[in-house]
Design an enzyme around this catalytic site. Sequence first.
Site, PDB file in Angstrom:
ATOM      1  N   ARG A 111       6.602   7.227  -5.441  1.00 12.72           N
ATOM      2  CA  ARG A 111       6.163   8.119  -6.520  1.00 12.72           C
ATOM      3  C   ARG A 111       7.341   8.793  -7.218  1.00 12.72           C
ATOM      4  NH1 ARG A 111       2.179  10.670  -2.497  1.00 12.72           N
ATOM      5  NH2 ARG A 111       0.505   9.120  -2.451  1.00 12.72           N
ATOM      6  N   GLU A 168       5.044   7.245  19.984  1.00  9.03           N
ATOM      7  CA  GLU A 168       4.356   5.958  19.805  1.00  9.03           C
ATOM      8  C   GLU A 168       5.364   4.808  19.841  1.00  9.03           C
ATOM      9  OE1 GLU A 168       1.264   6.418  16.770  1.00  9.03           O
ATOM     10  OE2 GLU A 168       1.831   4.440  16.040  1.00  9.03           O
ATOM     11  N   ARG A 213      -1.158  -6.747  17.634  1.00  7.40           N
ATOM     12  CA  ARG A 213       0.030  -5.961  17.940  1.00  7.40           C
ATOM     13  C   ARG A 213      -0.496  -4.737  18.691  1.00  7.40           C
ATOM     14  NH1 ARG A 213       4.875  -6.226  19.138  1.00  7.40           N
ATOM     15  NH2 ARG A 213       6.319  -4.683  18.314  1.00  7.40           N
ATOM     16  N   ASP A 265     -10.125   1.033   8.140  1.00  4.59           N
ATOM     17  CA  ASP A 265      -9.979   2.479   8.254  1.00  4.59           C
ATOM     18  C   ASP A 265     -11.333   3.057   8.660  1.00  4.59           C
ATOM     19  OD1 ASP A 265      -7.371   3.359   7.857  1.00  4.59           O
ATOM     20  OD2 ASP A 265      -7.501   3.087   5.689  1.00  4.59           O
ATOM     21  N   ARG A 272       7.105   6.758  15.881  1.00  2.00           N
ATOM     22  CA  ARG A 272       6.806   8.113  15.420  1.00  2.00           C
ATOM     23  C   ARG A 272       6.471   9.052  16.573  1.00  2.00           C
ATOM     24  NH1 ARG A 272       1.063   7.545  12.094  1.00  2.00           N
ATOM     25  NH2 ARG A 272       0.012   6.241  13.602  1.00  2.00           N
ATOM     26  N   TYR A 310      -8.354  -5.100  10.122  1.00  2.00           N
ATOM     27  CA  TYR A 310      -8.019  -3.689  10.174  1.00  2.00           C
ATOM     28  C   TYR A 310      -8.995  -2.927   9.283  1.00  2.00           C
ATOM     29  CZ  TYR A 310      -6.000   0.820  10.007  1.00  2.00           C
ATOM     30  OH  TYR A 310      -5.861   2.178  10.110  1.00  2.00           O
ATOM     31  N   ARG A 340       0.823  -1.223   0.000  1.00  2.00           N
ATOM     32  CA  ARG A 340       0.000   0.000   0.000  1.00  2.00           C
ATOM     33  C   ARG A 340       0.854   1.269   0.000  1.00  2.00           C
ATOM     34  NH1 ARG A 340      -4.379  -0.035   4.680  1.00  2.00           N
ATOM     35  NH2 ARG A 340      -2.492  -0.291   5.872  1.00  2.00           N
TER      36      ARG A 340
END
Length: 371
Positions: free
Chosen positions: A176, A304, A249, A354, A280, A352, A172
Amino acid sequence: MSSPQFDLVIVGCGLYGATVAQHYIEKNRRVLILEKRPHIGGNVYTESIDGIPIHRYGAHIFHTSNEKVWQYINRFATFNHFVNRPKVRYQDRLFSFPINLMTLYQLWGVQTPEDAKAKLESVQIPHPAPQNLEDWILAQVGDELYQIFIRGYTQKQWNRPPKNLPAFIIKRLPIRLTYDDNYFTDRFQGIPIGGYTPMIEKMIQGAQVQLNVDYLKDKPHYDSLAPHILFTGPIDAYFNTQFGPLAYRSLRFETQHLPIPDFQGNAVINYTDPTVPFTRIIEHKHFDQLGPEPLSPTTVITTEYPQDWTPKVEPYYPINDTENNALYQKYKALAQSEPKVHFGGRLAEYRYYDMHQVIASAMSWAQKQLQ
Ligand code: FAD
């Protein structure tokens, strides 16, 4: 026999539960929401510190290409124009992310898509049939990009070497050859002004809500209150983990309120160095405070740390490997024997989701029930 007090009991006040509640209330149905935590919103809950909405369970950026979901959720919040443009810190270097032409310029000095493509092709390590994450990414970007952006971060996130992880986890992630550094590719993106909690409050207006209530502790009582139950908690817990627990997790969040206006100048900075124990740092005001307004004098950051899951910590990311998926199928089969109960949302479906996906799924189920 007296008639039940409610049309639906909803277990869990996350986005799935709130979306279903909203649909039922709109059709004048009586809804009781039970929530184990001391607050509404599930994992999208935000609370205010010094006027800054804090994402208590990790950064939540709303993005979707589903126009129906976008129109629906805009009924309950005004979204700002936040676009996720994370940065990567590796040792003492800082990079644009996700990998784009600016990243490749910072790394190699290449400035055009053509030069970047040629450079990438020269460093790729081809693999005839890459099955694992490491082989797949090496075939795309070679070893230097893999070391700086992928290896340490992935190892920390999953506590497994990337060679032992499936390639789909990374597929995912965009690579670019343009200067586009918008992490997401969806048509709509933003964050509710003032945070997610006021949005959820609006959605569930008209429902009876009980906080700090574990439905499973007094199931027969709550079952007697309505002909139907929506369960959005963990499916294994519903069945008393009789086949064993589903693995997750987890994450640990360390939040600090600092007496400075700006800590890092950006909402999200990923730390990809394997020797740094966290993945992060998010700085909450940058999700909310956009444009030329002066920054407030203090700031709140959250670091985190990925951690192993135990039944005592929050389950965040399902480990959808063969073993756990098979275990989930056993629980799902048991769920067929509970015709009164619908299992929906990330924990009950062990996947999972979104936010836009969880809303779409809840909308679709609620609309079918209310036809
Ligand atoms: P939840 O929000 O988990 O709600 C379930 C609720 O049920 C919980 O509040 C729980 O306390 C309650 N409950 C459980 N058992 C019981 C019980 N026995 N009795 C009473 N209550 C119970 N999505 C995006 O679109 N963008 C993002 O940027 C993004 N970032 C994320 C970051 C992290 C770290 C994580 C983990 C997820 C992220 N997501 C993101 C996904 C998003 O959090 C989910 O889509 C959403 O929260 C799922 O909603 P839900 O209602 O299914 O589950």
